[in-house]
Design a protein around this motif. Structure first.
Motif, short mmCIF file in Angstrom:
data_model
loop_
_atom_site.label_atom_id
_atom_site.label_comp_id
_atom_site.label_asym_id
_atom_site.label_seq_id
_atom_site.Cartn_x
_atom_site.Cartn_y
_atom_site.Cartn_z
N ALA A 66 37.58 37.62 42.07
CA ALA A 66 38.18 36.62 42.96
C ALA A 66 38.21 35.25 42.31
CB ALA A 66 37.41 36.58 44.28
N VAL A 67 37.12 34.85 41.66
CA VAL A 67 37.08 33.55 40.99
C VAL A 67 38.11 33.50 39.87
CG1 VAL A 67 35.68 31.98 39.60
CG2 VAL A 67 34.70 33.09 41.61
N CYS A 68 38.20 34.57 39.09
CA CYS A 68 39.16 34.60 37.99
C CYS A 68 40.60 34.53 38.51
CB CYS A 68 38.95 35.85 37.14
SG CYS A 68 37.41 35.84 36.20
N ARG A 69 40.90 35.30 39.55
CA ARG A 69 42.26 35.27 40.11
C ARG A 69 42.61 33.90 40.66
NH1 ARG A 69 42.46 37.87 44.41
NH2 ARG A 69 40.48 39.00 44.50
N SER A 70 41.62 33.19 41.20
CA SER A 70 41.90 31.85 41.73
C SER A 70 42.32 30.89 40.62
CB SER A 70 40.67 31.31 42.46
OG SER A 70 39.66 30.88 41.57
N HIS A 71 41.96 31.21 39.37
CA HIS A 71 42.36 30.41 38.22
C HIS A 71 43.57 31.00 37.49
CE1 HIS A 71 39.01 27.43 37.80
NE2 HIS A 71 38.41 28.29 38.59
N GLY A 72 44.18 32.01 38.08
CA GLY A 72 45.33 32.63 37.44
C GLY A 72 44.99 33.52 36.28
N VAL A 73 43.75 34.01 36.23
CA VAL A 73 43.31 34.90 35.15
C VAL A 73 43.20 36.31 35.72
CG1 VAL A 73 41.48 35.42 33.50
CG2 VAL A 73 42.06 33.04 34.02
N PRO A 74 44.01 37.25 35.25
CA PRO A 74 43.99 38.60 35.82
C PRO A 74 42.80 39.40 35.34
CG PRO A 74 45.53 38.51 33.99
CD PRO A 74 45.03 37.11 34.19
N GLY A 75 42.31 40.27 36.22
CA GLY A 75 41.25 41.20 35.86
C GLY A 75 41.59 42.56 36.43
N PRO A 87 34.56 29.05 33.15
CA PRO A 87 33.17 28.84 32.75
C PRO A 87 32.20 29.49 33.72
CG PRO A 87 34.41 26.79 32.60
CD PRO A 87 35.32 27.78 33.26
N LEU A 88 31.14 30.07 33.16
CA LEU A 88 30.04 30.71 33.90
C LEU A 88 30.41 32.10 34.43
CD1 LEU A 88 28.67 27.69 36.01
CD2 LEU A 88 28.06 28.38 33.68
N PRO A 131 34.58 32.85 19.47
CA PRO A 131 33.33 32.76 20.22
C PRO A 131 33.60 32.45 21.70
CG PRO A 131 33.24 31.45 18.21
CD PRO A 131 34.66 31.85 18.39
N GLY A 132 32.63 32.77 22.52
CA GLY A 132 32.75 32.42 23.94
C GLY A 132 32.91 33.59 24.87
N LEU A 175 22.24 36.04 26.47
CA LEU A 175 22.21 34.68 27.03
C LEU A 175 21.06 34.55 28.02
CD1 LEU A 175 23.61 31.91 27.23
CD2 LEU A 175 25.03 32.87 29.05
N PHE A 176 20.91 35.53 28.91
CA PHE A 176 19.78 35.56 29.82
C PHE A 176 19.63 36.94 30.41
CE2 PHE A 176 23.27 34.30 32.67
CZ PHE A 176 23.09 35.15 33.76
#
Length: 239
Positions: free
Chosen positions: A23-32, A47-48, A73-74, A94-95
């Motif tokens: 949902a967060v990714c789609r809100s930024h226009g990034v498909p999953g 980010p995050l 990277p990233g 990372l954690f």
């Protein structure tokens, strides 16, 4: 035979979290998309938020790496069952954290009442309170999330947001994330959060993941640990 690392509680926590990431990714226009035992995005996510989330312990490193951008990277991977070794592909841990589950129902101890936010201005104020000194000009939580089932809970004092969390209903559970308290009283924050989720979703269990002091506070408020997870970050940009 059922994998002993998979329980209904753990499955609900993992699936709920993957849907929230989507949902967060789609809100930024990034498909999953989900393919087999992996949710992933071929583009770098906000980010995050991870580029991939494993949905079953049998997911392999190859399953994950074939679906994300590893040319720079990233890239990050939520290894939901702590079963992968991505070190050979330039990733580092990372954690580490733990998935948590709590049956539905309001906590017994009283706590300040939290309410859901409405509107873009209130969401902006919530994000500023959550981010604190790390506030960035680029927004992470966009208003369209409010239309996609996300509930941003807030506790206020003298008209100022002092505590809050995100709640997202999916996969038969309420996922809670990004819980914060300006006074660092996480126990009271969890009680307020749980009272709010009990009002909004009285029949649903609450799930999420935490680590360190945040995990300890959640366990004190009736959560049970249901499994480990790792988040991997790619720091090596070579092919």
């Amino acid at each position: 035979m059922t994998d002993p690392r998979t329980t209904p509680y753990l499955t609900a926590a993992v699936r709920n979290n993957a849907e929230w990431c989507d949902a967060v990714c789609r809100s930024h226009g990034v498909p999953g998309a989900v393919e087999g035992s992996v949710w992933s995005s071929p583009r770098r996510t906000p980010p995050l938020y991870p580029d991939a989330v494993t949905l079953a312990p049998e997911a392999t490193a190859e399953d994950v790496l074939a679906r994300i951008d590893v040319t720079s990277p990233g890239a990050s991977v939520k290894d939901s069952f702590a079963t992968l070794d991505l070190s050979g592909a330039g990733f580092e841990v990372l954690f580490e954290a733990g998935w948590i589950h709590r049956p539905g129902g309001e906590p017994a101890a009283p706590a300040p009442r939290w309410e859901p936010l409405t509107g873009a201005d209130a969401l902006s104020a919530w994000e500023a309170a959550w981010a604190g000194d790390d506030t960035d000009d680029e927004r992470l939580f966009l208003p369209r999330l409010l239309d996609d089932g996300a509930v941003f809970l807030a506790g206020t004092e003298a008209g100022r947001i002092t505590a809050g969390a995100v709640a997202h209903s999916a996969a038969g559970a309420v996922g809670v994330s990004n819980l914060f308290a300006a006074d660092d009283d996480l126990d009271t924050a969890w009680r307020s959060c749980l009272a709010a989720t009990a009002r909004l979703w009285p029949e649903l269990p609450v799930v999420g993941y935490e680590g360190g002091d945040d995990l300890a506070a959640a366990l004190r408020q009736g959560f049970a640990p249901v499994g480990p997870l790792r988040v991997w970050l790619r720091t090596d940009g070579s092919d």
